[in-house]
Design an enzyme around this catalytic site. Sequence first.
Site, mmCIF file in Angstrom:
data_model
loop_
_atom_site.group_PDB
_atom_site.id
_atom_site.type_symbol
_atom_site.label_atom_id
_atom_site.label_comp_id
_atom_site.label_asym_id
_atom_site.label_seq_id
_atom_site.Cartn_x
_atom_site.Cartn_y
_atom_site.Cartn_z
ATOM 1 N N ASP A 49 17.553 -117.889 51.679
ATOM 2 C CA ASP A 49 17.066 -118.155 53.026
ATOM 3 C C ASP A 49 15.832 -119.044 53.003
ATOM 4 O OD1 ASP A 49 15.367 -116.389 51.868
ATOM 5 O OD2 ASP A 49 15.204 -115.048 53.608
ATOM 6 N N ASP A 52 10.686 -120.036 55.225
ATOM 7 C CA ASP A 52 11.365 -118.854 54.692
ATOM 8 C C ASP A 52 11.698 -117.938 55.863
ATOM 9 O OD1 ASP A 52 11.208 -115.883 53.453
ATOM 10 O OD2 ASP A 52 11.805 -117.349 51.916
ATOM 11 N N ASN A 102 21.623 -109.292 56.353
ATOM 12 C CA ASN A 102 22.671 -109.528 55.363
ATOM 13 C C ASN A 102 23.196 -108.202 54.816
ATOM 14 O OD1 ASN A 102 24.228 -111.494 54.010
ATOM 15 N ND2 ASN A 102 23.026 -111.203 52.138
ATOM 16 N N HIS A 134 27.736 -110.010 54.213
ATOM 17 C CA HIS A 134 27.474 -111.387 53.766
ATOM 18 C C HIS A 134 28.064 -112.429 54.709
ATOM 19 C CE1 HIS A 134 25.569 -110.289 49.993
ATOM 20 N NE2 HIS A 134 26.538 -109.374 49.795
#
Length: 760
Positions: free
Chosen positions: A652, A609, A617, A622
């Site tokens: 993610d 992760d 982000n 984005h």
Amino acid sequence: MENSKPPSTGANRANWTSCLLLGISTCLLAFACLSIIQKSSSLAGLWLPTALLIPVLFHHRYRDWILLLCAAALGIAASHTILGTPFFRYLPYLLNNLIEASLCADLLRRILPAQDPLSGLSSWMKFLFVAVIFCPLVSALIMLLFILHVHSPAELQSRFTTWFMSEAVAILALTPLGLIYQRGYLVKLITSPRLFGLLLTLILTLAAGFLALKWLPYTFAFITIPLLSAAIRLPRMESFIIFLSMTLMIALLHTSGIISVQPHLADQLPQGLIFLPLLLILMPANAMAMAMHALRTEKSHITQSENRFRNAMEYSAIGMTLVSPEGKLLQVNKALCHLLGYEAEYLTTLTFQEITYHEDLGKDLALLQQLLNDDIQSYTLEKRYLRRSGEVIWAFLAVSLVRDEHHNPMYFISQIEDINELKHTEMTNKRLSEALHEEKELLHITLNSINEAVISTDRNMNITFMNPVAEKMTGWKEQQAQGQPVGRIVRISKGAGGPLIDDLLQFDINENLHSSVERSLILHGHHTALFDVQLAVSPLRTLKDEPIGIVLVLQDVSKSRELMRKLSYSASHDLLTGLSNRGSFESSLKKALNLTATQRQPHGLAFIDLDHFKAINDTAGHAAGDELLRQISALMQENIRNSDRLARLGGDEFALILFDCPQEEGLATLQHLVDKINDFKFIWEGNAYRIGASAGMTQINDANITGSEYMAQADMACYIAKHNGRGRVYKYEPAQKTATAHTSGAVPPEDHQSGTEVSR
């Protein structure tokens, strides 16, 4: 007629029997000649051993000459020993005889035919020059070298001429008989009716020769007459027997003193040339015998040729006739009489014009005139004849002209073959051919207009036809491919890198219908691209169900297969990063569990992760987040093995299967991967960003645990790693059902902040 079967010259092998016979023969001949020499004042009257040795060597292989020469030498030496001649006195002459025989036999083998050495006057003339003149001269010169220091010039001249004449006359009298002698001849002669005629002729010839020598002037002129008569009347072999007998009789009568061979020339001829008249009468007799032999042989060939022609004409399966230049039928065979329905006697009263159908007569006469004018050598023609019943029949005519020695036409040879049934079916065959041609053209047009490649072969699997689509796909023109093996032109594999299909005839289309896209059929074109194809194979068979080839139909499905590959790729891959998606990853996890169950392989399952991804982000947008995910995916893909499977589960979050990997090795690999991510610097619009990663790993070593349970374990370990400081790797502990930090040399990093770069 003399037997014309060729002797096995050059193939005879010398054995101990032949060597013994040669030794005994030369011993007896040498003893007789030496006995005569002792009674004569000349060096030698007539030396026959050399004349016998020459044909013996001629008829045997070179490798056998040593044995034969030794046998002859022992025979001559034995005769000298019996007569008391000292060894070193006769040794030079013995060696000279052996050299002369070897030289003469070798030269004759080079210039005369092996099968029949004296087959005609030309070969006899070569024999005369080499054996009767050249070799005795060489031998006489060698003899002079032996006695040059002990004799006066006059004596040397006398001995030279005596040696030469004794060798030349003996060779001319005896050697031709040995050259043409065939094994078994004496047995055939004794049992033949010709024996009485030979003996009678021999007695009369010898008697005439004796009378001429005893009482007639110009002795040798009269002796020539019975010799020529024998040469004319008798075959070649029997003539040479009489010539040898006459020579021996004259030599014996002379040496015994009963007669003198030169009563009228005693003052003119030296002693050494005593047998010169005998040599001169033998040469025309030999020449006449050879001429008569050639004449008889030619006559025999002509007779055999005439008999063969007569039999071939009479018993030929097709009609044959001899026709005069005016057109009259001179001679006809049975087949022609049967074809036209006439008797032979009546048919020879007609002309070919009378039995020719009027519409075909003009063309026949025109070709006949060209043949008479020597414009053509022969001609063939399909024409119609009139049978006696009035029926018109078709025949194939072949005509050639025979001329005499002055080139004047003598008669035509006509061969007439019945083709009436063939001509009657010709129109039917023509109609069938036209219909077949129309069907073939229609088939070609149809095959050329369809979009599939069509290829046909013969029974040997060689290509016979290709339509334009097949030419385009295979890269071969039809003219180039015709006759080539189909496997060389149509190269199809299962998958782009798979093996080629060896036997197209045994191809199972049902099996291929269930193949995956990656294992579908690929056509490898010659200097063209690869084509995804569907293949249909249809065998061609006769009415008796015998195979005569196959037909291949290839359909280009490259576009549909490409679409299927794209759909398959989209269904199994993450469109943003190109990594496997969740569904594909779960299939890989099932594969890992199967390997654990069957091969007991341990695998590592990890969840990864990203840290601070949401901050980047939200801050950079984005687009930046998407680009960051692509770069991080490429970074992780570069730092794992090709056999491992990396997938994006969403957002993610990533998952990784380390196939066939022990736990410690897997933890080290995962720690290295997290360190790479922690050290990664992301640049976007001039700003540098850093992120981190947390990872959790579990070990797959029990096939009884489900994949979802293993994924839950890895997820738990990752969750603990993320909430215990981030940037860490945790391993799942099955006993505690919790996770512990991986601390083998790893130092947990500090928290990272979003925005501008912050050093660790």
